[in-house]
Enzyme design. Structure first.
Site, short mmCIF file in Angstrom:
data_model
loop_
_atom_site.label_atom_id
_atom_site.label_comp_id
_atom_site.label_asym_id
_atom_site.label_seq_id
_atom_site.Cartn_x
_atom_site.Cartn_y
_atom_site.Cartn_z
CE LYS A 54 -3.69 -2.56 2.20
NZ LYS A 54 -4.34 -2.99 3.45
CD GLN A 98 -3.25 -4.53 6.65
OE1 GLN A 98 -3.16 -3.55 5.91
NE2 GLN A 98 -3.84 -5.65 6.26
CG ASP A 121 -9.45 -0.61 4.62
OD1 ASP A 121 -9.00 -0.80 3.47
OD2 ASP A 121 -8.81 -0.86 5.66
#
Ligand code: NAD
Length: 296
Positions: A54, A98, A121
């Site tokens: 990322k 995460q 997300d």
């Protein structure tokens, strides 16, 4: 029949080029570059790899990013305090915690503590709820990436029978919402299977489109699918392989060779859905910076 390959690496690269140009235009208009704040708890090797991918993608498209690394002993209170600080920081456009989290932390609580306007997300209940009722939202990155792939290869979902294997909050459930909604992009008749499904083959054999996100290597085999099926393999598992320098290889949830014989289209692992997830995160971060979803 031998399936045509859906090349996620190529489509993701084109998508990143588009995002890079959009970021450049945004900055040329006088705005600061978009900023993505990643939060990584503990030292899970797969999570480290994802954060690395990322970060690299952000650099490539001109999005600024930083990773806050917290020990796996961090308390829920401390983690939420960190998230709150990011929520309140006007220089942070997108926040990503995460997953998975260490077992003493609740992912539901942590996700809900993120400002939904920065939830790039697309996991916050506000964004999932808006997806379910067809409102503009941050679509979670893997399902959104799957739809980009289908669109790129002109693979229709309308009036098809789609079977989703796996019902997680981050892939199976949102992708089944997107497939099934009649007034949004999907328009498919959608079946959702999970570990309590009694006879998986009964469903997969009837599918025009199979999306599998179960994390079970070789779960879907050739004899379980019909001729011409479209197969999107989301699974990523590490299996031991001593011939590789790393000592493992990445595999999906399909027995690739036998499924490929019958399918019309199939995604490889790696190089299928994975790169799309990262590209969609870049897109969502730019949308967050532009306040495109939540203008207020
Ligand atoms: P998860 O691990 O949270 O849940 C797995 C789901 O699969 C559950 O709903 C479970 O009921 C179902 N399942 C398990 N075994 C099954 C079986 N035998 N039959 C039917 N259903 C079964 O799911 P997740 O977090 O969505 O991850 C799934 C896989 O996708 C993992 O391999 C993960 O690494 C991968 N993944 C890939 C990407 C990507 O970008 N390509 C993104 C997210 C997850």
């Amino acid at each position: 029949m031998s399936a045509k390959i859906i090349d996620g690496s190529k489509v993701a690269s084109e998508l990143r080029d588009e995002v890079r140009q959009d970021v450049k235009d945004w900055v040329d208009e006088g705005h600061r570059p978009p900023f993505l704040q990643a939060i990584l708890i503990g030292n899970n090797p797969a999570s480290n790899t994802y954060i690395g991918a990322k970060t690299k993608a952000c650099k490539e498209v001109g999005i600024e990013t930083d990773t806050l690394r917290l020990p796996d002993t961090v308390s829920a209170k401390e983690l939420k305090k960190t998230v709150r600080q990011c929520n309140q920081n006007d220089d942070v456009d997108g926040i990503l915690v995460q997953l998975p989290l260490p077992s003493h932390l609740s992912s539901h609580d942590v996700i809900e503590s993120i400002d939904y306007r920065k939830d790039v997300d697309g996991f916050h209940p506000m964004n999932v709820g808006r997806l379910a009722v067809g409102q503009p939202t941050f679509r979670s990155c893997t399902p959104a990436g799957i739809f980009e792939l289908l669109k790129y290869y002109s693979i229709p979902t309308k009036s098809k029978h789609a079977v989703v294997v796996g019902a997680s909050n981050i892939v199976g459930t949102p992708v089944s919402i997107m497939l099934s909604r009649e007034h949004s992009e999907g328009k498919a008749t959608t079946t959702i299977c999970h570990k309590y499904t009694k006879d998986l083959t009964q469903h997969t054999i009837a599918a025009d489109i199979i999306i599998v996100a179960a994390g079970q290597p070789n779960l879907i085999k050739g004899e379980m699918v019909k001729e011409g099926v479209v197969v999107i393999d989301v699974g990523i598992s590490r299996v031991a392989d001593e011939t590789r320098e790393k000592g493992y290889k990445l595999v999906g949830d399909c027995h690739f060779e036998s499924v490929r014989e019958k399918a019309s289209w199939i995604t490889p692992v790696p190089g299928g859905v994975g790169p799309m997830t990262v590209a969609m995160l870049m897109k969502n971060t730019l949308l967050a910076a532009k306040k495109s979803i939540y203008p207020g």
